[in-house]
Design an enzyme around this catalytic site. Sequence first.
Site, short mmCIF file in Angstrom:
data_model
loop_
_atom_site.label_atom_id
_atom_site.label_comp_id
_atom_site.label_asym_id
_atom_site.label_seq_id
_atom_site.Cartn_x
_atom_site.Cartn_y
_atom_site.Cartn_z
N ASN A 1 2.88 39.40 5.69
CA ASN A 1 3.26 39.66 4.30
C ASN A 1 2.38 38.84 3.36
OD1 ASN A 1 5.06 40.60 2.16
ND2 ASN A 1 5.80 38.48 2.07
N ASN B 1 -3.15 45.74 -3.22
CA ASN B 1 -3.45 45.04 -1.96
C ASN B 1 -3.83 46.05 -0.88
OD1 ASN B 1 -2.96 41.98 -1.96
ND2 ASN B 1 -1.25 42.76 -3.16
N HIS C 1 2.42 36.99 -0.30
CA HIS C 1 3.38 36.57 -1.34
C HIS C 1 2.60 35.87 -2.46
CE1 HIS C 1 7.21 35.39 -3.06
NE2 HIS C 1 6.69 34.19 -3.24
N GLY D 1 0.03 49.21 -5.08
CA GLY D 1 -0.81 49.26 -3.90
C GLY D 1 -2.21 48.71 -4.07
N ASP E 1 10.22 35.43 3.37
CA ASP E 1 9.07 34.59 2.96
C ASP E 1 9.05 33.24 3.66
OD1 ASP E 1 9.62 35.67 -0.45
OD2 ASP E 1 8.45 36.60 1.16
C1 GRF Z 1 2.07 41.81 -6.42
O1 GRF Z 1 2.75 41.01 -7.36
C2 GRF Z 1 1.98 41.08 -5.14
O2 GRF Z 1 2.08 39.71 -5.34
C3 GRF Z 1 3.17 41.49 -4.36
O3 GRF Z 1 3.48 42.80 -4.81
C4 GRF Z 1 2.95 43.00 -6.12
C5 GRF Z 1 2.21 44.29 -6.22
O4 GRF Z 1 1.12 44.30 -5.38
N1 GRF Z 1 2.83 41.39 -2.97
P1 GRF Z 1 0.31 45.67 -5.14
O5 GRF Z 1 -0.58 45.86 -6.34
O6 GRF Z 1 1.35 46.77 -5.03
O7 GRF Z 1 -0.45 45.45 -3.89
#
Ligand code: GRF
Length: 197
Positions: free
Chosen positions: A98, A14, A100, A12, A141
């Site tokens: 999303n 992001n 990616h 998490g 995607d």
């Molecule tokens: C990352 O590799 C990102 O590219 C993909 O999910 C993975 C974990 O992301 N979207 P996060 O730290 O859980 O946000």
Amino acid sequence: MLNIAVLVSGGGTNLQSLIDASIKNEISGQIKLVISNKKDAYGLERARKNNIEAICEGDEEKVISLLKEKNIELVVLAGYLKIISPKFVDEFRKKIINIHPSLIPSFCGEGYYGKKVHKAVLDYGVKITGATVHFVNEKADAGPIIMQKCIDVLEDDTVDTLAKKVLDIEHEILKKSVKLFCDNKINFHSGRVFINE
Ligand code: GRF
């Protein structure tokens, strides 16, 4: 303020960048709900620490009704590893985005997630990589691209060094894309995204 839900399956980071942006009023949206299909996803813990409702739910029907219940206007898939069904896409058409970890259409689709993406990048020997924010449609995607940012692939890069550099970019462009969406600055013409800054 737009009602945002974030779907996660892992750490998490992001999600955290969106939480931080919301707290700093960098985005005119509020994260009302975090849902994960994995009960041990640290993303759920990040939500709880920020007084955001965190629910572990793997059944898509229940996920959809939760989103409707909370009047969610933007669904962000942030490291969410479940496939979104056509029904889900239809219920929230052009309201699911999303992130990616590659420059779509390269190194994406079935089986390309997390570190597998960066390994494929190194194995192929491409000289740039990066991250993409896109709308989610029926194909994995493959929805209209909102934003991309690239970085050089250095000769001494490893899966881990690439993953870290790309993750930093993900945080940056996801935040910017969510801000644009909340500010209603994202338009479509013949299947392509145009930003009216
Ligand atoms: C990352 O590799 C990102 O590219 C993909 O999910 C993975 C974990 O992301 N979207 P996060 O730290 O859980 O946000």
